[in-house]
Scaffold this active site. Structure first.
Site, PDB file in Angstrom:
ATOM      1  N   GLU A  41       2.915  -6.367  -0.003  1.00  0.00           N
ATOM      2  CA  GLU A  41       2.171  -5.233  -0.541  1.00  0.00           C
ATOM      3  C   GLU A  41       1.792  -4.299   0.608  1.00  0.00           C
ATOM      4  OE1 GLU A  41      -1.803  -4.481  -3.321  1.00  0.00           O
ATOM      5  OE2 GLU A  41      -1.773  -6.194  -1.946  1.00  0.00           O
ATOM      6  N   LYS A 113       1.405  -1.341  -9.719  1.00  0.00           N
ATOM      7  CA  LYS A 113       0.457  -2.447  -9.873  1.00  0.00           C
ATOM      8  C   LYS A 113      -0.434  -2.232 -11.095  1.00  0.00           C
ATOM      9  CE  LYS A 113      -2.974  -4.878  -6.971  1.00  0.00           C
ATOM     10  NZ  LYS A 113      -3.651  -4.799  -5.650  1.00  0.00           N
ATOM     11  N   CYS A 154       0.035  -8.684  -5.798  1.00  0.00           N
ATOM     12  CA  CYS A 154      -1.245  -9.186  -5.294  1.00  0.00           C
ATOM     13  C   CYS A 154      -2.224  -9.581  -6.403  1.00  0.00           C
ATOM     14  CB  CYS A 154      -1.846  -8.154  -4.332  1.00  0.00           C
ATOM     15  SG  CYS A 154      -3.088  -8.837  -3.198  1.00  0.00           S
TER      16      CYS A 154
END
Length: 275
Positions: A41, A113, A154
């Site tokens: 990330e 995300k 994440c």
């Protein structure tokens, strides 16, 4: 068996330096026989000073890291999962966006995300990702040399519905690039990675940020490869045991995936539960 390479990074505040590191990793990955490279990330820029970061964050078409990695993928003849970049949106906010780039340097998939990291930790760390970033809306999978790849980033790892969807999509591999904090990494990183592999009956490949960064933060590291049974095949180490920026390799065995799904057919047995 196809081979994957994971690049564990200590990304800084200079996009050009970060781009150079990824380009070098792509060459290492190809030399090591990998069909695909995975990066963490925020591979292109990791800077908690958003005023300073804004000077380096560009729209996708102008992002120098993305351009350099696409060129490297074509030159080396390797696929790259660029874990994520901060990309400027038209509305003035940013996207935390992953890219899958093929061996001709073409972008095959994008994933923004879904879940924003808005937390206050007992360590005193406070993060408000939603102040600067707009969350994505779509679950994304893409066919790659490793099989069907599902994308997450994440903090997404804490939300099982995403991985239920990726499991239903029969993903062979799920990428979970990360910049995990040290407190949450020590508590939950290995646990969650293994759980997501087991419940999705898929390999999980998680390239991670590690160590002390230019902006003062510290990340947990421990880039992992986990097989569909939950066995850890690769752990690149972290802040607790000297893990550093490096490239490492893991082979993806399709027969292992089929054997696990045959022995424990949880995807086939899953039932819809009404809220």
């Amino acid at each position: 068996m196809p081979r994957a390479a994971l690049f564990q990074m200590t990304t800084g505040i200079d996009p050009q330096a970060n781009a150079d590191a990824i380009v070098n990793a792509a060459a290492q990955a190809r030399a090591g026989g990998a069909a695909m490279l995975f990066t963490p990330e925020m591979s292109g820029l990791l800077d908690r000073d958003r005023k300073r970061a804004r000077r380096s964050i560009r729209p996708e078409a102008q992002d120098l890291v993305l351009a350099a990695v696409c060129a490297a993928a074509q030159r080396e003849g390797i696929w790259v999962h660029l874990g994520s970049l901060a990309i400027a949106r038209d509305d003035g906010k940013w996207a935390n966006r992953a890219f899958v780039i093929d061996d001709h340097g073409e972008i095959r998939a994008r994933y923004d995300k879904l879940h924003m990291f808005d937390v206050d930790l007992a360590s005193g760390e406070s993060w408000r990702e939603s102040n600067a970033y707009t969350p994505g809306e779509e679950v994304v999978t893409v066919d790659t040399p490793l099989g069907r790849l599902g994308l997450a980033i994440c903090y997404d790892i804490r939300f099982p519905a995403l991985f239920e969807a990726l499991g239903a999509g029969k993903c062979d591999v799920i990428a979970i690039p990360a910049a995990f904090t040290v407190p949450t990494g020590r508590a939950h990183w290995h646990l969650l990675q293994r759980a997501r592999a087991v419940e999705s009956s898929a390999y999980v490949l998680s390239a991670a940020q590690v160590g002390r960064h230019d902006d003062g933060r510290e990340t947990y590291g421990h880039s992992l490869a986990v097989d569909p049974w939950g066995d850890v095949l690769l752990d690149m180490g972290g802040v607790d045991d000297g893990g550093t920026s490096d490239v490492a390799f893991v082979d993806i065995d399709p027969e292992r995936t089929q054997a696990v799904r045959a022995q424990l057919p949880s995807l086939a047995n899953r039932r819809h539960i009404a809220a």
